[in-house]
Design a protein around this motif. Sequence first.
Motif, short mmCIF file in Angstrom:
data_model
loop_
_atom_site.label_atom_id
_atom_site.label_comp_id
_atom_site.label_asym_id
_atom_site.label_seq_id
_atom_site.Cartn_x
_atom_site.Cartn_y
_atom_site.Cartn_z
N ILE A 59 -2.01 -1.88 4.23
CA ILE A 59 -2.62 -2.17 3.25
C ILE A 59 -4.13 -3.35 3.06
O ILE A 59 -3.63 -3.88 3.86
N THR A 60 -4.95 -3.06 2.14
CA THR A 60 -6.01 -4.11 2.22
C THR A 60 -6.31 -4.40 0.93
O THR A 60 -5.37 -4.59 -0.18
N VAL A 61 -7.18 -5.64 0.65
CA VAL A 61 -7.60 -5.78 -0.57
C VAL A 61 -7.50 -5.23 -1.44
O VAL A 61 -7.81 -5.18 -2.90
N GLU A 62 -8.83 -4.40 -1.21
CA GLU A 62 -8.71 -3.22 -2.21
C GLU A 62 -7.57 -2.12 -2.91
O GLU A 62 -7.88 -2.11 -4.09
N ASN A 63 -6.90 -1.83 -1.47
CA ASN A 63 -5.57 -1.59 -2.28
C ASN A 63 -4.79 -2.00 -2.73
O ASN A 63 -3.35 -1.28 -3.14
N ALA A 64 -4.46 -3.28 -2.65
CA ALA A 64 -2.42 -4.11 -2.86
C ALA A 64 -2.34 -3.75 -4.23
O ALA A 64 -1.28 -3.27 -4.22
N PHE A 65 -3.36 -3.68 -5.39
CA PHE A 65 -2.59 -3.63 -6.19
C PHE A 65 -2.29 -2.44 -6.63
O PHE A 65 -1.32 -2.30 -7.23
N SER A 66 -3.07 -1.52 -6.55
CA SER A 66 -2.34 0.66 -6.60
C SER A 66 -0.78 0.52 -5.98
O SER A 66 -0.08 1.39 -6.54
N LEU A 67 -0.92 0.10 -4.11
CA LEU A 67 -0.09 0.40 -3.92
C LEU A 67 1.62 -0.68 -4.40
O LEU A 67 2.62 0.23 -3.74
N PHE A 68 1.52 -1.92 -4.67
CA PHE A 68 2.40 -3.00 -5.50
C PHE A 68 2.75 -1.80 -6.80
O PHE A 68 4.30 -1.48 -6.95
N SER A 69 1.46 -0.96 -7.37
CA SER A 69 2.12 -0.63 -8.97
C SER A 69 3.25 1.15 -8.31
O SER A 69 4.29 1.44 -9.39
N ALA A 70 2.47 1.41 -7.09
CA ALA A 70 3.50 2.74 -6.50
C ALA A 70 5.29 1.91 -6.32
O ALA A 70 5.73 2.55 -6.64
N ALA A 71 5.26 1.26 -5.37
CA ALA A 71 5.97 0.55 -4.81
C ALA A 71 7.23 0.46 -5.78
O ALA A 71 8.16 0.47 -6.28
N VAL A 72 6.49 -0.11 -7.02
CA VAL A 72 7.56 -0.48 -8.44
C VAL A 72 7.65 0.66 -9.31
O VAL A 72 9.52 0.91 -9.32
N ARG A 73 6.98 1.62 -9.29
CA ARG A 73 6.90 3.05 -10.22
C ARG A 73 8.18 3.35 -8.99
O ARG A 73 9.15 4.23 -10.01
N TYR A 74 8.06 3.60 -7.71
CA TYR A 74 9.12 4.57 -7.24
C TYR A 74 10.65 4.11 -6.83
O TYR A 74 11.20 4.04 -5.68
N ASP A 75 10.13 2.31 -7.12
CA ASP A 75 11.67 1.82 -7.14
C ASP A 75 11.85 1.12 -5.83
O ASP A 75 13.03 1.79 -5.24
N VAL A 76 10.32 0.91 -4.38
CA VAL A 76 11.19 0.24 -3.22
C VAL A 76 10.75 -0.56 -3.43
O VAL A 76 9.76 -1.52 -3.01
N GLU A 77 11.93 -1.41 -3.28
CA GLU A 77 12.24 -3.01 -3.62
C GLU A 77 11.95 -3.66 -2.13
O GLU A 77 10.64 -4.43 -2.61
N ASP A 78 11.26 -3.54 -1.35
CA ASP A 78 11.02 -4.13 0.08
C ASP A 78 9.91 -3.83 -0.19
O ASP A 78 9.05 -5.20 0.65
N LEU A 79 9.02 -2.83 -0.14
CA LEU A 79 8.16 -3.21 -0.39
C LEU A 79 7.58 -3.25 -1.43
O LEU A 79 6.11 -3.86 -1.18
N GLU A 80 7.74 -3.32 -2.24
CA GLU A 80 7.41 -3.53 -3.85
C GLU A 80 7.37 -5.26 -3.50
O GLU A 80 5.97 -6.39 -3.83
N GLU A 81 7.95 -5.96 -2.66
CA GLU A 81 8.66 -7.24 -2.64
C GLU A 81 6.68 -7.76 -1.14
O GLU A 81 6.03 -8.57 -1.34
N PHE A 82 6.93 -6.79 -0.57
CA PHE A 82 5.80 -7.38 0.74
C PHE A 82 4.35 -6.98 0.03
O PHE A 82 3.74 -7.69 0.61
N CYS A 83 4.57 -5.70 -0.40
CA CYS A 83 2.90 -5.67 -1.35
C CYS A 83 2.59 -7.00 -2.93
O CYS A 83 1.28 -7.82 -2.68
#
Length: 105
Positions: A59-83
């Motif tokens: 995770i970086t500043v540049e990709n953080a938002f897209s990674l967070f969006s993906a975590a929400v989309r795939y319902d991966v709570e641990d990853l969502e919280e981390f992002c």
Amino acid sequence: EVIEIDQLSYPVYHVFLQYLYTDTVDLPPEDAIGLLDLATSYCENRLKKLCQHIIKRGITVENAFSLFSAAVRYDVEDLEEFCSKFCVNHLTEVTQTFGKWMALC
């Protein structure tokens, strides 16, 4: 006959097959999102965990938002919280990067 599978990129399918044969995964965090989708589709829980680890590590500043969006989309709570925590901890940089990205769209 040829069966076309074009829902995800070639690298994602390639790494998925590599994982099935070698139990290893090596790809950038942005591609790990697609692999996470594929792992979810095939109920490959270990692969999902590996994808989460790759995403967290990359995770970086540049990709953080897209990674967070993906975590929400795939319902991966641990990853969502981390992002989410990463975005909050780097709020100014992430919002500036997101603003630049939105200007390009």
